[in-house]
Design a protein around this motif. Structure first.
Motif, short mmCIF file in Angstrom:
data_model
loop_
_atom_site.label_atom_id
_atom_site.label_comp_id
_atom_site.label_asym_id
_atom_site.label_seq_id
_atom_site.Cartn_x
_atom_site.Cartn_y
_atom_site.Cartn_z
N GLU A 1 0.82 -1.23 0.00
CA GLU A 1 0.00 0.00 0.00
C GLU A 1 0.85 1.27 0.00
OE1 GLU A 1 0.93 -1.35 4.07
OE2 GLU A 1 -0.07 -2.35 2.42
N SER A 2 2.13 1.16 0.36
CA SER A 2 3.04 2.31 0.34
C SER A 2 3.78 2.44 -0.98
CB SER A 2 4.06 2.19 1.48
OG SER A 2 3.39 2.18 2.72
N MET A 3 3.50 1.52 -1.92
CA MET A 3 4.17 1.46 -3.22
C MET A 3 5.60 0.91 -3.10
SD MET A 3 1.56 2.37 -4.93
CE MET A 3 2.19 2.17 -6.57
N GLU A 4 5.90 0.26 -1.97
CA GLU A 4 7.21 -0.34 -1.77
C GLU A 4 7.22 -1.74 -2.39
OE1 GLU A 4 10.52 -0.59 1.79
OE2 GLU A 4 8.41 -0.84 2.34
N THR A 5 8.31 -2.06 -3.05
CA THR A 5 8.45 -3.35 -3.72
C THR A 5 8.94 -4.41 -2.73
OG1 THR A 5 10.77 -3.04 -4.33
CG2 THR A 5 9.09 -2.14 -5.86
N SER A 6 9.25 -5.59 -3.24
CA SER A 6 9.75 -6.68 -2.40
C SER A 6 11.15 -6.40 -1.86
CB SER A 6 9.75 -7.99 -3.19
OG SER A 6 10.61 -7.89 -4.32
N ILE A 7 11.82 -5.40 -2.38
CA ILE A 7 13.13 -4.99 -1.84
C ILE A 7 12.91 -3.77 -0.97
CG2 ILE A 7 15.44 -4.12 -2.39
CD1 ILE A 7 15.38 -5.79 -4.94
N LYS A 8 13.21 -3.90 0.32
CA LYS A 8 12.99 -2.82 1.28
C LYS A 8 13.70 -1.54 0.81
CE LYS A 8 13.21 -1.84 6.22
NZ LYS A 8 11.92 -1.20 6.21
N GLY A 9 12.93 -0.44 0.83
CA GLY A 9 13.48 0.85 0.45
C GLY A 9 13.41 1.15 -1.04
N VAL A 10 12.90 0.23 -1.84
CA VAL A 10 12.74 0.45 -3.28
C VAL A 10 11.24 0.56 -3.58
CG1 VAL A 10 13.12 -0.45 -5.62
CG2 VAL A 10 14.87 -0.77 -3.84
N PHE A 11 10.85 1.71 -4.13
CA PHE A 11 9.45 2.00 -4.40
C PHE A 11 9.22 2.07 -5.91
CE2 PHE A 11 10.38 3.28 -0.19
CZ PHE A 11 9.21 3.15 0.54
N ALA A 12 8.02 1.74 -6.33
CA ALA A 12 7.68 1.78 -7.76
C ALA A 12 6.28 2.36 -7.91
CB ALA A 12 7.74 0.38 -8.36
N CYS A 13 6.04 2.99 -9.06
CA CYS A 13 4.73 3.58 -9.32
C CYS A 13 4.55 3.78 -10.82
CB CYS A 13 4.58 4.91 -8.58
SG CYS A 13 5.79 6.15 -9.07
N THR B 1 0.40 10.35 -11.48
CA THR B 1 0.79 11.42 -10.56
C THR B 1 0.41 11.07 -9.13
OG1 THR B 1 0.52 13.04 -12.32
CG2 THR B 1 0.54 13.88 -10.06
N ILE B 2 -0.80 10.58 -8.93
CA ILE B 2 -1.25 10.21 -7.58
C ILE B 2 -0.36 9.11 -7.00
CG2 ILE B 2 -3.15 9.12 -6.30
CD1 ILE B 2 -5.04 10.68 -8.30
N GLU B 3 -0.07 8.09 -7.81
CA GLU B 3 0.80 7.00 -7.34
C GLU B 3 2.21 7.52 -7.04
OE1 GLU B 3 1.16 3.52 -9.78
OE2 GLU B 3 -0.93 2.96 -9.46
N ALA B 4 2.71 8.41 -7.89
CA ALA B 4 4.05 8.96 -7.70
C ALA B 4 4.14 9.76 -6.41
CB ALA B 4 4.45 9.82 -8.89
N GLN B 5 3.10 10.54 -6.12
CA GLN B 5 3.09 11.31 -4.88
C GLN B 5 3.07 10.40 -3.67
OE1 GLN B 5 -0.34 13.75 -5.80
NE2 GLN B 5 0.94 15.46 -6.51
N ARG B 6 2.27 9.34 -3.73
CA ARG B 6 2.21 8.38 -2.62
C ARG B 6 3.55 7.67 -2.46
NH1 ARG B 6 -2.48 4.58 -3.33
NH2 ARG B 6 -1.03 3.13 -4.26
N ALA B 7 4.12 7.20 -3.56
CA ALA B 7 5.41 6.50 -3.48
C ALA B 7 6.50 7.43 -2.95
CB ALA B 7 5.79 5.96 -4.85
N GLY B 8 6.52 8.67 -3.44
CA GLY B 8 7.53 9.63 -3.01
C GLY B 8 7.41 9.97 -1.53
N ALA B 9 6.19 10.20 -1.07
CA ALA B 9 5.96 10.53 0.35
C ALA B 9 6.39 9.35 1.23
CB ALA B 9 4.50 10.87 0.58
#
Length: 186
Positions: A148-160, A174-182
Motif C-alpha cells: 500500500e506504500s508502493m514499496e516493492t519486495s526490496i525494502k526501500g525500493v518504491f515503484a509507481c 501522478t497520484i501514485e508517484a506522490q504516494r510513493a515519493g511521500a
C-alpha cells in the motif's frame, strides 16, 4: 513488412518522420491504438477500421470520439484478425467476429485490403529495471508487486506509474508517484 506495434508506428511517425503504411487496420482499441488511428489519418493514411476482441472498447471514451468518430473510422467490437495475407508485405487481413468464448465465427470471415496492420494489444509495464534488480514481479500484471506504500519486495525500493501497471490517464500516475515519493521520504 507491414506488421507493427502501435508504439513502433508512433516512433516511426513522431521521431523518424516516416509513414509505416498507407492502408491500415488496427487490432486493439487501447488508447495508443486509437491515437495512432487519428495520427495515421492526419499523416495521409487510410485507416480502414479498428478491431477489438472484447465487446467493449479498451480506450477512453474521449479518444474513441476524438480519434475514431471525428474521422469516421469504424470500431468493430467482438472482432479479431484471423489471417494476414501477403509474402513480402501485408496485402490484406481476414477479420472475423468472435463468440462469447472469443473463438472466430467462420461465417463472419471478411477480407480487408491493407498494407499495414498495427497491433495495440498486450501492453505490459516497463518492468526491465524491476526484473534486473531482482524485485518480485506480479504474474498477472507483469509489473513489480508493491504494498500500500508502493514499496516493492526490496525494502526501500518504491515503484509507481507505468512501472507497476499501464495507466490510462496521467493523473493516476501522478497520484501514485506522490504516494510513493511521500512513503519513500518517510
Amino acid at each position: 513488412a507491414g506488421i507493427f506495434t502501435a508504439g513502433t508506428a508512433q516512433r516511426f511517425v513522431n521521431i523518424e518522420g516516416c509513414l509505416p503504411g498507407k492502408e491500415v487496420v488496427i487490432l486493439g482499441s487501447g488508447d495508443i491504438g486509437l491515437i495512432m488511428a487519428r495520427r495515421m489519418t492526419l499523416e495521409g493514411a487510410s485507416v480502414k477500421m479498428v478491431c477489438e476482441l472484447m465487446p467493449y472498447p479498451g480506450g477512453l471514451t474521449r479518444n474513441i470520439v476524438q480519434c475514431l468518430d471525428d474521422y469516421n473510422i469504424p470500431l468493430k467490437l467482438s472482432c479479431t484478425v484471423v489471417e494476414i495475407h501477403g509474402r513480402q508485405r501485408v496485402e490484406g487481413v481476414t477479420i472475423a467476429s468472435v463468440d462469447k468464448d472469443f473463438k472466430p465465427v467462420p461465417e463472419t470471415f471478411e477480407f480487408v485490403k491493407c498494407d499495414t496492420l498495427l497491433l495495440s494489444v498486450g501492453l505490459i509495464p516497463e518492468n526491465e529495471l524491476s526484473a534486473d534488480a531482482g524485485i518480485a514481479i506480479d504474474p498477472l500484471t507483469l509489473g513489480p508487486i508493491v504494498n500500500e506504500s508502493m514499496e516493492t519486495s526490496i525494502k526501500g525500493v518504491f515503484a509507481c506509474g507505468n512501472v507497476v501497471h499501464v495507466h490510462d490517464v496521467v493523473a493516476s500516475v501522478t497520484i501514485e508517484a506522490q504516494r510513493a515519493g511521500a512513503n519513500a521520504a518517510m
